[in-house]
Design a protein around this motif. Structure first.
Motif, PDB file in Angstrom:
ATOM      1  N   ASP A 174     -16.210 -22.200   4.970  1.00  0.00           N
ATOM      2  CA  ASP A 174     -16.451 -23.460   4.607  1.00  0.00           C
ATOM      3  C   ASP A 174     -17.851 -23.611   4.145  1.00  0.00           C
ATOM      4  O   ASP A 174     -18.572 -22.653   4.088  1.00  0.00           O
ATOM      5  N   LYS A 175     -18.271 -24.874   3.924  1.00  0.00           N
ATOM      6  CA  LYS A 175     -19.632 -24.890   3.379  1.00  0.00           C
ATOM      7  C   LYS A 175     -20.627 -24.366   4.501  1.00  0.00           C
ATOM      8  O   LYS A 175     -21.599 -23.673   3.788  1.00  0.00           O
ATOM      9  N   LEU A 176     -20.594 -24.424   5.679  1.00  0.00           N
ATOM     10  CA  LEU A 176     -21.570 -24.040   6.488  1.00  0.00           C
ATOM     11  C   LEU A 176     -21.728 -22.516   6.654  1.00  0.00           C
ATOM     12  O   LEU A 176     -22.770 -21.956   6.398  1.00  0.00           O
TER      13      LEU A 176
ATOM     14  N   ALA B 101      -7.372 -17.283  -3.067  1.00  0.00           N
ATOM     15  CA  ALA B 101      -8.332 -16.718  -2.515  1.00  0.00           C
ATOM     16  C   ALA B 101      -9.323 -17.515  -1.938  1.00  0.00           C
ATOM     17  O   ALA B 101     -10.135 -18.140  -3.019  1.00  0.00           O
ATOM     18  N   ILE B 102      -9.718 -17.706  -0.845  1.00  0.00           N
ATOM     19  CA  ILE B 102     -10.732 -18.814  -0.508  1.00  0.00           C
ATOM     20  C   ILE B 102     -12.181 -18.069  -0.495  1.00  0.00           C
ATOM     21  O   ILE B 102     -12.197 -17.180   0.476  1.00  0.00           O
ATOM     22  N   GLU B 103     -13.068 -18.237  -1.247  1.00  0.00           N
ATOM     23  CA  GLU B 103     -14.258 -17.342  -1.392  1.00  0.00           C
ATOM     24  C   GLU B 103     -15.460 -18.340  -1.487  1.00  0.00           C
ATOM     25  O   GLU B 103     -15.507 -19.613  -1.699  1.00  0.00           O
ATOM     26  N   CYS B 104     -16.488 -17.687  -1.238  1.00  0.00           N
ATOM     27  CA  CYS B 104     -17.785 -18.576  -1.125  1.00  0.00           C
ATOM     28  C   CYS B 104     -18.505 -18.184  -2.650  1.00  0.00           C
ATOM     29  O   CYS B 104     -18.671 -16.959  -3.008  1.00  0.00           O
ATOM     30  N   ASN B 105     -18.699 -19.259  -3.446  1.00  0.00           N
ATOM     31  CA  ASN B 105     -19.454 -19.136  -4.413  1.00  0.00           C
ATOM     32  C   ASN B 105     -20.797 -19.114  -4.414  1.00  0.00           C
ATOM     33  O   ASN B 105     -21.204 -20.052  -3.651  1.00  0.00           O
TER      34      ASN B 105
END
Length: 675
Positions: A470-472, A559-563
């Motif tokens: 998530d964002k955090l 895929a849920i990734e962190c950009n």
């Protein structure tokens, strides 16, 4: 002939080839018959009909396997008969359209016994009396479909047929046979005539309840009669009987009749509206009949559908499939007539080279594309958040993936990070317990404490990479990773510099003794870590990392990734860590020859070698992986490099403290310095 400019005086009370062909095309489309043959006479009407049929079949993605034309003469050349016969016998098409008048059919098929050709469906445009063509070896056939104008019974015609004197009418051999058949005892009582001699016909036609084309002839004759009557009444200006004015008809010019024919409008004896449209055509309805020839040499005509060219869409074509009697040789009902078998859902058609368009191969749809209907030309690409199922006939939601705590790798990372965090805490406990011993004091115990605590945080920060991003968590991942590792590497650099200064300060008159103490090492750790903190703050304020859905990394998954937000900032953070590791490695490598008791630089060299090897191999591996495996690679690099620092720097010291306590004395440590 419907062109009023070219033929202004032409009125059609018989079927139009355009309407007939349209009805045939609707029938072909209804049953999905796309592979047909055409046999027609070479008169103008049939040639035009063949052209319309061929174009319509191609527009419906069908093909004509063969088109055979024969002369509309009383005698068909033998070579033409043989050619048509060969085309029929060698044809793989199950449907053959015969477009010609009845007399032409007789001229042709009296030489070709179609009853011996199984598995063929014959579509005709006339009342095709096949049984009259054959007298020998007649077998039951049920696969003849014909388009005819709607027939209806004319009131009192049965009584007329029973009572009229046949000698009053023109005669030929066909009408003579028909009149004689009406005396047969097998004829219906409503039409059977009383004759002096009883006839026994081999083939009966007297049970046709509509008497051939009598209804159409009736309408045509009465149309002309009404037009003549209107013309006579208009010219005479008074109402008279026909008998009084019949002699005057010849006095009227024929072209005058055109005005009255064009405007004719009356009701026939059945109460039906009779009129011509703007093209001079009757508003004709067509019936689709299934002609069934039975074993007792009789025939039965079943009306199985209708076609009305002037009706509303959806009501113009009606077919009753259950009423059709198919030949027993067909293995599938309704029969199929295709060059290639239908491509089921999940496949698409691929045309064969140098063959008609309806001859094709079936090719499976590629991953991510589907075909939900039969015989689709192209597969449809699924939306970005969906993927094709195993059969390629439907799109299903993509599986959402991320490195979770439930899967084996997530569990392994969690256990390993907790294990090494516990080992780091245990070593910290040992160093605190033995903080007054020479080994702990000689290697700057404060830096050791800072390094051990930062390594504990490094092990624990790998847990932030597990779970749904998530964002955090995307922000904490890179910030915690960058800051904790910068503290660890700053502590290693400070320890290396401290070792070098400590050895040089033992020399007589060395000015480096003024730099001894914790202030220098603390300053190094603080300054180096502060610079990394500033880089992270700039990164977070300009383009912070954020979660996003990667629909292209893996097949069939999201895929849920962190950009990273800013690739430049991410590279700066990693580059700064690489810079600290490189400086520590160089300084430790140059100080590797110091006396063994003071030589912590040797272990730092090995730890930096392990650290740099891990992160150098990390870069190409990270760039070549996709989805959650990118997170796995980064997590592995964090654990491996942290474990390398912990093992190479602190395990030898713990070994001496716990297992070789005799070497943990000031006297032993200073012995090499005196020598």
């Amino acid at each position: 002939m419907s062109d009023v400019l070219k033929f202004p005086y032409f009125y059609r009370t018989v079927p139009s080839e355009l309407h007939l062909c349209t009805g045939i095309l609707r029938l072909l489309k209804h049953f999905s018959w796309t592979w047909v043959g055409i046999i027609a006479s070479n008169d103008d009407s049939s040639v035009r009909a063949v052209q319309i049929l061929k174009e319509g079949i191609e527009q419906n993605n069908g093909c004509t396997e063969f088109i055979e034309m024969f002369p509309h003469t009383s005698v068909v050349p033998p070579e033409k008969i043989n050619k048509i016969s060969d085309s029929i016998h060698s044809s793989s098409a199950s449907v053959i359209i015969v477009y010609c008048n009845r007399e032409y059919i007789w001229n042709l098929f009296q030489h070709i016994n179609i009853m011996q050709i199984p598995g063929k469906i014959w579509i005709t445009t006339a009342e095709w009396d096949v049984s009259s063509t054959y007298s020998l070896e007649f077998s039951m056939k049920k696969n003849i479909l014909t388009f005819t104008m709607v027939n209806k019974n004319i009131p009192s015609i049965s009584k007329f047929v029973q009572e009229v004197n046949p000698t009053l009418f023109p005669s030929n051999k066909y009408t003579q046979i028909w009149w004689r058949e009406l005396c047969d005892s097998r004829c219906s009582e409503s039409v059977r005539r009383s004759c002096k001699t009883k006839e026994t016909a081999s083939i009966l036609h007297c049970n046709n309840k509509y008497f051939g084309s009598s209804y159409r002839v009736y309408n045509a004759v009465y149309t002309l009669a009404h037009a003549l009557h209107d013309m006579v009444m208009s010219e005479s200006g008074k109402t008279t009987t026909w008998s009084e004015e019949s002699q005057k008809v010849s006095d009227y010019l024929p072209w005058k009749l055109h005005h009255y024919m064009k405007n004719i409008h009356f009701k026939n004896i059945l109460g039906e509206e009779i009129f011509f449209d703007e093209n001079g055509d009757f508003s004709i309805d067509y019936e689709i009949a299934n002609i069934i020839h039975l074993l007792n040499r009789t025939e039965r005509t079943e009306i199985i559908g209708s076609y009305n060219p002037h009706a509303l869409s959806g009501q113009d074509f009606i077919i009753n499939e259950k009423a059709i009697v198919w030949e027993s040789s067909f293995t599938q009902t309704p029969p199929q007539s295709k060059c290639s078998q239908s491509c089921p859902p999940g496949f698409r058609k691929m045309a064969r080279k140098e063959e008609p368009i309806c001859c094709y191969d079936c090719v499976p749809c590629p991953d991510g594309e589907i075909s939900s209907q039969n015989d689709m030309d192209d597969c449809i690409k699924c939306p970005e958040d969906q993927w094709s199922n195993q059969k390629r006939d439907a799109c299903i939601p993509k599986v959402i993936t991320f490195l979770s705590y439930e899967e084996p790798f997530g569990i392994s990372v969690t256990l390993i990070s907790i294990f090494f965090c516990f080992i780091s805490a245990l070593i910290l406990r040992i160093f605190i317990k033995y903080r007054h011993t020479p080994i702990v004091k000689a290697n700057n115990r404060n830096l050791s404490y800072i390094l051990l605590i930062s390594l504990m945080l490094c092990f624990l920060c790998s847990l932030i990479f597990i779970g749904r991003p998530d964002k955090l968590t995307c922000i904490l991942r890179q910030v915690v990773f960058g800051i904790t590792f910068s503290i660890s590497l700053s502590s290693v650099l400070a320890k290396t510099i401290t070792v070098v200064i400590a050895f040089q300060a033992t020399k007589p008159k060395s000015k480096l003794r003024n730099w001894m103490g914790s202030s220098l090492s603390n300053s190094i750790v603080l300054c180096c870590s502060l610079l990394q903190i500033i880089l992270c703050l700039v990164w977070m304020c300009t383009a912070p990392p954020f979660p996003y859905l990667n629909t292209e990394s893996e097949i069939g998954t999201i895929a849920i990734e962190c950009n990273e937000g800013s690739i430049i900032a991410f590279c700066c953070v990693l580059g700064y860590l690489g810079f600290l590791a490189g400086v520590s490695f160089i300084v430790a490598f140059l100080a590797r020859n110091l006396p063994d008791s003071f030589n912590e630089a040797k272990y730092i060299t090995f730890s930096m070698l392990v650290f740099c090897s891990v992160w150098v191999s990390f870069i190409p591996t990270y760039l070549s992986t996709r989805g959650k495996y990118m997170v796995a690679v980064e997590t592995f690099a964090i654990l491996a490099s942290s474990a390398g620092l912990l093992g190479c720097i602190f395990i030898p010291k713990c070994y001496r403290i716990l297992l070789r306590p005799e070497k943990n004395h000031k006297k032993y440590l200073t012995r090499y310095v005196k020598t």
